[in-house]
Write an enzyme that holds these catalytic residues in place. Structure first.
Site, short mmCIF file in Angstrom:
data_model
loop_
_atom_site.label_atom_id
_atom_site.label_comp_id
_atom_site.label_asym_id
_atom_site.label_seq_id
_atom_site.Cartn_x
_atom_site.Cartn_y
_atom_site.Cartn_z
N ARG A 84 -5.64 -9.72 1.52
CA ARG A 84 -6.20 -9.28 2.47
C ARG A 84 -8.09 -8.74 2.22
O ARG A 84 -7.95 -8.96 0.63
CB ARG A 84 -5.55 -7.48 1.93
CG ARG A 84 -6.19 -6.53 2.11
CD ARG A 84 -5.18 -5.16 1.89
NE ARG A 84 -4.77 -5.35 0.96
CZ ARG A 84 -3.79 -3.96 0.89
NH1 ARG A 84 -3.26 -3.26 1.94
NH2 ARG A 84 -2.79 -3.47 0.13
N ARG A 141 4.23 -2.23 -7.12
CA ARG A 141 4.39 -1.16 -5.89
C ARG A 141 5.71 -1.49 -5.48
O ARG A 141 5.87 -0.54 -4.48
CB ARG A 141 2.92 -1.78 -5.34
CG ARG A 141 2.01 -1.42 -6.22
CD ARG A 141 0.73 -2.09 -5.19
NE ARG A 141 0.08 -1.33 -3.93
CZ ARG A 141 -0.08 -2.76 -3.07
NH1 ARG A 141 -0.68 -3.41 -3.86
NH2 ARG A 141 -0.57 -2.30 -1.78
P1 AP5 Z 1 -2.70 -3.10 5.65
O1 AP5 Z 1 -2.59 -1.67 7.21
O2 AP5 Z 1 -3.58 -3.13 4.93
O3 AP5 Z 1 -0.73 -2.63 4.88
P2 AP5 Z 1 -0.42 -1.27 4.42
O4 AP5 Z 1 0.72 -0.42 4.67
O5 AP5 Z 1 -1.75 -0.05 4.55
O6 AP5 Z 1 -0.52 -2.09 3.20
P3 AP5 Z 1 -0.99 -1.42 1.70
O7 AP5 Z 1 -1.22 -2.39 0.67
O8 AP5 Z 1 -2.47 -0.19 1.98
O9 AP5 Z 1 0.05 0.19 1.18
P4 AP5 Z 1 0.61 0.65 -0.08
O10 AP5 Z 1 1.70 1.90 0.89
O11 AP5 Z 1 1.23 -0.53 -1.09
O12 AP5 Z 1 -0.87 1.37 -0.46
P5 AP5 Z 1 -1.89 2.56 -0.35
O13 AP5 Z 1 -3.14 2.34 0.36
O14 AP5 Z 1 -1.23 3.78 0.76
O15 AP5 Z 1 -2.45 -4.40 6.07
C1 AP5 Z 1 -2.66 -5.61 4.80
C2 AP5 Z 1 -3.02 -7.02 4.82
O16 AP5 Z 1 -2.09 -7.42 6.78
C3 AP5 Z 1 -4.14 -6.59 5.97
O17 AP5 Z 1 -5.21 -7.92 5.29
C4 AP5 Z 1 -4.05 -6.67 7.18
O18 AP5 Z 1 -5.30 -6.98 7.45
C5 AP5 Z 1 -3.05 -7.76 7.78
N1 AP5 Z 1 -2.53 -7.35 8.89
C6 AP5 Z 1 -1.93 -5.79 8.78
N2 AP5 Z 1 -1.12 -6.12 10.05
C7 AP5 Z 1 -1.40 -7.77 10.18
C8 AP5 Z 1 -0.54 -8.28 11.16
N3 AP5 Z 1 0.97 -8.11 12.18
N4 AP5 Z 1 0.15 -9.82 11.46
C9 AP5 Z 1 -1.49 -10.01 10.48
N5 AP5 Z 1 -1.60 -9.43 9.04
C10 AP5 Z 1 -1.44 -8.10 8.82
O19 AP5 Z 1 -1.33 3.41 -1.86
C11 AP5 Z 1 -1.89 3.28 -2.95
C12 AP5 Z 1 -1.31 3.88 -4.09
O20 AP5 Z 1 -2.08 4.95 -3.88
C13 AP5 Z 1 -0.02 3.44 -4.66
O21 AP5 Z 1 0.67 3.01 -5.40
C14 AP5 Z 1 -0.59 5.23 -5.31
O22 AP5 Z 1 -0.47 4.75 -6.40
C15 AP5 Z 1 -0.79 5.99 -4.58
N6 AP5 Z 1 -0.65 6.54 -3.55
C16 AP5 Z 1 -0.50 6.91 -2.12
N7 AP5 Z 1 0.11 7.08 -1.70
C17 AP5 Z 1 0.76 8.04 -2.56
C18 AP5 Z 1 1.16 9.15 -2.43
N8 AP5 Z 1 2.19 10.16 -0.94
N9 AP5 Z 1 1.48 9.65 -3.45
C19 AP5 Z 1 1.06 9.08 -5.13
N10 AP5 Z 1 0.84 8.02 -4.58
C20 AP5 Z 1 0.42 8.05 -3.49
#
Ligand code: AP5
Length: 214
Positions: free
Chosen positions: A127, A171
């Site tokens: 990513r 994570r």
């Molecule tokens: P992508 O679509 O970016 O995946 P994602 O599931 O959105 O992954 P994240 O890492 O963003 O999820 P996360 O839940 O860990 O992080 P978040 O930002 O919510 O896809 C990933 C990659 O794969 C990309 O390069 C894409 O191009 C590729 N891809 C996608 N689909 C594909 C396919 N079919 N085939 C091939 N490649 C593909 O959270 C980050 C941090 O924020 C947390 O750790 C926490 O500290 C905080 N946080 C966020 N929400 C909360 C909450 N509700 N409560 C408390 N803390 C929170």
């Protein structure tokens, strides 16, 4: 339609939520994106958020729930929304029920994106994101047209700080301990739809539309 998209880090929640938002013309609300924006600012709050996110821990529930409550009360979310990355634990799911109760509505669908461990690692490792507009790429499956520069604005792409090996491990632990119990929470309420998220992003999107009857 009020959709919650759940799944482990890197499952493709953000990728699918963004496409669905465009398709249904309802807002994509990603707590991770909101926190990343705030964390990029040179303020006390920004620094604290940066520390929490870079460690792989969750931002405190009280703060997160308040933020979501405010966001869901805005006019553009009244006809539907896609929540990505929220709720993240049972406490947040209960808070979401209360928020929606107050708004006189409820969640229509909770989709769990299912991927294998190997795919999670490969998706996170490849990513790259644009620090200016937030566009998300993958160096193998969805590369930018011009080397490592954003297609939208030409900015040099970067890896997310929390995609480091150590933070990814944390994570995934936090996901296992705090987010997995949510599946039973929604299964018991007859809301959970488990969906295979393997295949190309187009294939997954078609599957998602079929699952939602769109
Ligand atoms: P992508 O679509 O970016 O995946 P994602 O599931 O959105 O992954 P994240 O890492 O963003 O999820 P996360 O839940 O860990 O992080 P978040 O930002 O919510 O896809 C990933 C990659 O794969 C990309 O390069 C894409 O191009 C590729 N891809 C996608 N689909 C594909 C396919 N079919 N085939 C091939 N490649 C593909 O959270 C980050 C941090 O924020 C947390 O750790 C926490 O500290 C905080 N946080 C966020 N929400 C909360 C909450 N509700 N409560 C408390 N803390 C929170």
């Amino acid at each position: 339609m009020r959709v919650v998209i759940l799944g482990p880090p890197g499952a493709g929640k953000g990728t699918q939520a963004a496409r669905l938002s465009e398709h249904l013309d309802i807002p994509h609300i990603a707590t991770g994106d909101i926190f990343r924006q705030a964390a990029s600012e040179d303020t006390d709050l920004g620094r604290r958020l940066r520390e929490t996110m870079d460690s792989g821990e969750l931002v405190p529930d009280e703060f997160t729930n308040e933020l979501v409550k405010d966001r869901l009360a805005r006019p553009d979310a009244q006809d539907g929304f896609i929540l990505d990355g929220y709720p993240r634990n049972v406490e947040q799911a209960e808070a979401l029920d209360e928020i929606l109760d107050e708004l006189g509505t409820k969640v229509s669908y909770v989709i769990k994106l299912m991927v294998r461990g190997d795919d999670i690692i490969a998706r996170l490792a490849g990513r790259r994101v644009c620090p200016k507009c937030g566009a998300v790429y993958h160096m193998e499956t969805h590369p930018p047209a011009d080397d490592e520069r954003c297609d939208n604005d030409g900015t040099a792409l970067v890896r997310r700080e929390d995609d480091s090996e150590e933070t990814t491990r944390r994570r995934l632990d936090v996901y296992g301990q705090q987010t997995r119990p949510l599946y039973d929470f929604y299964r018991e309420r007859g809301k959970l739809i488990e969906m295979d998220a393997l295949g190309t992003t187009d294939e997954v999107f078609e599957r998602l539309l079929g699952t939602l009857g769109r």
